[in-house]
Structure formats: structure tokens, C-alpha cells
Motif scaffolding. Structure first.
Motif, PDB file in Angstrom:
ATOM      1  N   SER A  10       0.848  -1.190   0.000  1.00 41.66           N
ATOM      2  CA  SER A  10       0.000   0.000   0.000  1.00 41.66           C
ATOM      3  C   SER A  10       0.882   1.238   0.000  1.00 41.66           C
ATOM      4  CB  SER A  10      -0.936   0.004   1.215  1.00 41.66           C
ATOM      5  OG  SER A  10      -0.189   0.034   2.406  1.00 41.66           O
ATOM      6  N   SER A  11       0.321   2.318  -0.493  1.00 42.02           N
ATOM      7  CA  SER A  11       1.028   3.597  -0.482  1.00 42.02           C
ATOM      8  C   SER A  11       0.093   4.659   0.072  1.00 42.02           C
ATOM      9  CB  SER A  11       1.517   3.969  -1.884  1.00 42.02           C
ATOM     10  OG  SER A  11       0.430   4.132  -2.764  1.00 42.02           O
ATOM     11  N   HIS A  12       0.680   5.642   0.693  1.00 38.76           N
ATOM     12  CA  HIS A  12      -0.060   6.749   1.297  1.00 38.76           C
ATOM     13  C   HIS A  12       0.240   8.007   0.503  1.00 38.76           C
ATOM     14  CE1 HIS A  12       0.146  10.243   4.101  1.00 38.76           C
ATOM     15  NE2 HIS A  12      -1.095   9.871   4.277  1.00 38.76           N
ATOM     16  N   GLU A  13      -0.799   8.777   0.216  1.00 38.40           N
ATOM     17  CA  GLU A  13      -0.612  10.047  -0.486  1.00 38.40           C
ATOM     18  C   GLU A  13      -1.319  11.147   0.266  1.00 38.40           C
ATOM     19  OE1 GLU A  13      -1.673   9.853  -4.603  1.00 38.40           O
ATOM     20  OE2 GLU A  13      -0.563   8.003  -4.904  1.00 38.40           O
ATOM     21  N   GLN A  14      -0.667  12.288   0.372  1.00 35.83           N
ATOM     22  CA  GLN A  14      -1.296  13.450   0.980  1.00 35.83           C
ATOM     23  C   GLN A  14      -1.682  14.398  -0.133  1.00 35.83           C
ATOM     24  OE1 GLN A  14       0.954  15.318   4.055  1.00 35.83           O
ATOM     25  NE2 GLN A  14      -0.681  16.754   4.537  1.00 35.83           N
ATOM     26  N   ASP A  15      -2.969  14.692  -0.223  1.00 42.94           N
ATOM     27  CA  ASP A  15      -3.507  15.570  -1.256  1.00 42.94           C
ATOM     28  C   ASP A  15      -3.990  16.853  -0.581  1.00 42.94           C
ATOM     29  OD1 ASP A  15      -3.244  13.378  -3.106  1.00 42.94           O
ATOM     30  OD2 ASP A  15      -5.072  12.564  -2.237  1.00 42.94           O
ATOM     31  N   GLY A  16      -3.082  17.797  -0.382  1.00 44.92           N
ATOM     32  CA  GLY A  16      -3.444  19.006   0.357  1.00 44.92           C
ATOM     33  C   GLY A  16      -3.692  18.661   1.808  1.00 44.92           C
ATOM     34  N   ASP A  17      -4.904  18.908   2.299  1.00 45.91           N
ATOM     35  CA  ASP A  17      -5.261  18.583   3.681  1.00 45.91           C
ATOM     36  C   ASP A  17      -5.839  17.181   3.804  1.00 45.91           C
ATOM     37  OD1 ASP A  17      -4.432  21.047   4.581  1.00 45.91           O
ATOM     38  OD2 ASP A  17      -6.415  21.962   4.388  1.00 45.91           O
ATOM     39  N   SER A  18      -6.023  16.496   2.706  1.00 47.16           N
ATOM     40  CA  SER A  18      -6.648  15.171   2.691  1.00 47.16           C
ATOM     41  C   SER A  18      -5.600  14.082   2.469  1.00 47.16           C
ATOM     42  CB  SER A  18      -7.699  15.129   1.583  1.00 47.16           C
ATOM     43  OG  SER A  18      -8.394  13.920   1.619  1.00 47.16           O
ATOM     44  N   HIS A  19      -5.968  12.850   2.774  1.00 47.67           N
ATOM     45  CA  HIS A  19      -5.082  11.706   2.605  1.00 47.67           C
ATOM     46  C   HIS A  19      -5.798  10.609   1.828  1.00 47.67           C
ATOM     47  CE1 HIS A  19      -2.165  13.063   5.664  1.00 47.67           C
ATOM     48  NE2 HIS A  19      -3.224  13.624   6.202  1.00 47.67           N
ATOM     49  N   SER A  20      -5.031   9.777   1.141  1.00 46.96           N
ATOM     50  CA  SER A  20      -5.599   8.609   0.470  1.00 46.96           C
ATOM     51  C   SER A  20      -4.629   7.440   0.617  1.00 46.96           C
ATOM     52  CB  SER A  20      -5.889   8.885  -1.006  1.00 46.96           C
ATOM     53  OG  SER A  20      -4.700   9.171  -1.703  1.00 46.96           O
ATOM     54  N   LEU A  21      -5.186   6.238   0.571  1.00 48.48           N
ATOM     55  CA  LEU A  21      -4.397   5.011   0.584  1.00 48.48           C
ATOM     56  C   LEU A  21      -4.650   4.273  -0.713  1.00 48.48           C
ATOM     57  CD1 LEU A  21      -4.999   3.583   4.170  1.00 48.48           C
ATOM     58  CD2 LEU A  21      -2.841   4.393   3.234  1.00 48.48           C
ATOM     59  N   ARG A  22      -3.604   3.718  -1.295  1.00 48.31           N
ATOM     60  CA  ARG A  22      -3.722   2.943  -2.525  1.00 48.31           C
ATOM     61  C   ARG A  22      -3.137   1.567  -2.283  1.00 48.31           C
ATOM     62  NH1 ARG A  22      -5.163   6.361  -6.507  1.00 48.31           N
ATOM     63  NH2 ARG A  22      -4.904   8.552  -6.046  1.00 48.31           N
ATOM     64  N   VAL A  36      -8.475   1.968  -3.962  1.00 49.56           N
ATOM     65  CA  VAL A  36      -8.154   3.308  -3.471  1.00 49.56           C
ATOM     66  C   VAL A  36      -9.192   3.678  -2.419  1.00 49.56           C
ATOM     67  CG1 VAL A  36      -7.937   5.754  -4.056  1.00 49.56           C
ATOM     68  CG2 VAL A  36      -7.210   4.014  -5.695  1.00 49.56           C
ATOM     69  N   ALA A  37      -8.737   4.272  -1.328  1.00 47.02           N
ATOM     70  CA  ALA A  37      -9.651   4.804  -0.319  1.00 47.02           C
ATOM     71  C   ALA A  37      -9.229   6.234  -0.025  1.00 47.02           C
ATOM     72  CB  ALA A  37      -9.616   3.964   0.950  1.00 47.02           C
ATOM     73  N   LYS A  38     -10.180   7.140  -0.077  1.00 50.41           N
ATOM     74  CA  LYS A  38      -9.935   8.539   0.265  1.00 50.41           C
ATOM     75  C   LYS A  38     -10.416   8.773   1.684  1.00 50.41           C
ATOM     76  CE  LYS A  38     -10.240   9.973  -4.491  1.00 50.41           C
ATOM     77  NZ  LYS A  38     -10.886  10.790  -5.486  1.00 50.41           N
ATOM     78  N   ALA A  39     -10.089   9.924   2.254  1.00 49.09           N
ATOM     79  CA  ALA A  39     -10.498  10.250   3.620  1.00 49.09           C
ATOM     80  C   ALA A  39     -12.000  10.028   3.792  1.00 49.09           C
ATOM     81  CB  ALA A  39     -10.137  11.693   3.945  1.00 49.09           C
ATOM     82  N   GLY A  40     -12.372   9.343   4.857  1.00 48.96           N
ATOM     83  CA  GLY A  40     -13.773   9.024   5.116  1.00 48.96           C
ATOM     84  C   GLY A  40     -14.178   7.663   4.584  1.00 48.96           C
ATOM     85  N   GLU A  41     -13.328   7.046   3.763  1.00 49.48           N
ATOM     86  CA  GLU A  41     -13.574   5.696   3.238  1.00 49.48           C
ATOM     87  C   GLU A  41     -12.632   4.728   3.950  1.00 49.48           C
ATOM     88  OE1 GLU A  41     -14.606   7.160  -1.303  1.00 49.48           O
ATOM     89  OE2 GLU A  41     -12.692   6.193  -0.905  1.00 49.48           O
ATOM     90  N   THR A  42     -12.890   3.443   3.831  1.00 51.33           N
ATOM     91  CA  THR A  42     -12.052   2.439   4.484  1.00 51.33           C
ATOM     92  C   THR A  42     -11.425   1.528   3.439  1.00 51.33           C
ATOM     93  OG1 THR A  42     -13.452   2.448   6.453  1.00 51.33           O
ATOM     94  CG2 THR A  42     -12.017   0.551   6.159  1.00 51.33           C
ATOM     95  N   LEU A  43     -10.111   1.372   3.545  1.00 48.60           N
ATOM     96  CA  LEU A  43      -9.395   0.412   2.710  1.00 48.60           C
ATOM     97  C   LEU A  43      -9.250  -0.852   3.550  1.00 48.60           C
ATOM     98  CD1 LEU A  43      -7.849  -0.202   0.094  1.00 48.60           C
ATOM     99  CD2 LEU A  43      -5.791   0.582   1.242  1.00 48.60           C
ATOM    100  N   SER A  44      -9.769  -1.967   3.052  1.00 52.18           N
ATOM    101  CA  SER A  44      -9.720  -3.240   3.762  1.00 52.18           C
ATOM    102  C   SER A  44      -8.879  -4.242   2.984  1.00 52.18           C
ATOM    103  CB  SER A  44     -11.126  -3.814   3.936  1.00 52.18           C
ATOM    104  OG  SER A  44     -11.921  -2.940   4.692  1.00 52.18           O
ATOM    105  N   VAL A  45      -8.084  -5.004   3.708  1.00 51.58           N
ATOM    106  CA  VAL A  45      -7.211  -6.017   3.126  1.00 51.58           C
ATOM    107  C   VAL A  45      -7.414  -7.314   3.888  1.00 51.58           C
ATOM    108  CG1 VAL A  45      -4.804  -6.636   2.711  1.00 51.58           C
ATOM    109  CG2 VAL A  45      -5.518  -4.274   2.483  1.00 51.58           C
TER     110      VAL A  45
END
Length: 59
Positions: A10-22, A36-45
Motif C-alpha cells: 500500500s502507499s499513502h498520499e497526501q492531497d493538500g489537507d486530505s489523505h488517500s491510501l492505494r 483506493v480509499a480517500k479520507a472518510g472511506e475504508t481500505l480493507s485487506v
């Protein structure tokens, strides 16, 4: 001795004030984006172990 590839990773990205996981998985010799999960969503593995995270927790 050869290094074994990580699958998945997985990788973490900061998009301004928001975050996402890929989540990426190995497809032959290359990695492809699997989820892909953006802030407020859940990435499950579930493989190789079970975990879940909302990217907004990564502040």
C-alpha cells in the motif's frame, strides 16, 4: 540471494489537507493499482493478513 517481491503493498498520499491510501498487487512483473480509499472511506485487506484503515486517521 534474490529479493522476493512484496504482494500486495500500500502507499499513502497526501492531497493538500486530505489523505488517500492505494493498494497495489503484483500482476506478472508489474504492480497494478487494486483499490483506493480517500479520507472518510475504508481500505480493507484480507491477504496476507487482515487490516482496515480510513486514511483520515493518518494525520
Amino acid at each position: 540471494m534474490s529479493a522476493a517481491p512484496l504482494e500486495p503493498y500500500s502507499s499513502h498520499e497526501q492531497d493538500g489537507d486530505s489523505h488517500s491510501l492505494r493498494l497495489h498487487r503484483l500482476d506478472g512483473a508489474h504492480y497494478v493499482e487494486d483499490a483506493v480509499a480517500k479520507a472518510g472511506e475504508t481500505l480493507s485487506v484480507s491477504e496476507p493478513f487482515r487490516w482496515a484503515m480510513d486514511p483520515s486517521a493518518l494525520r
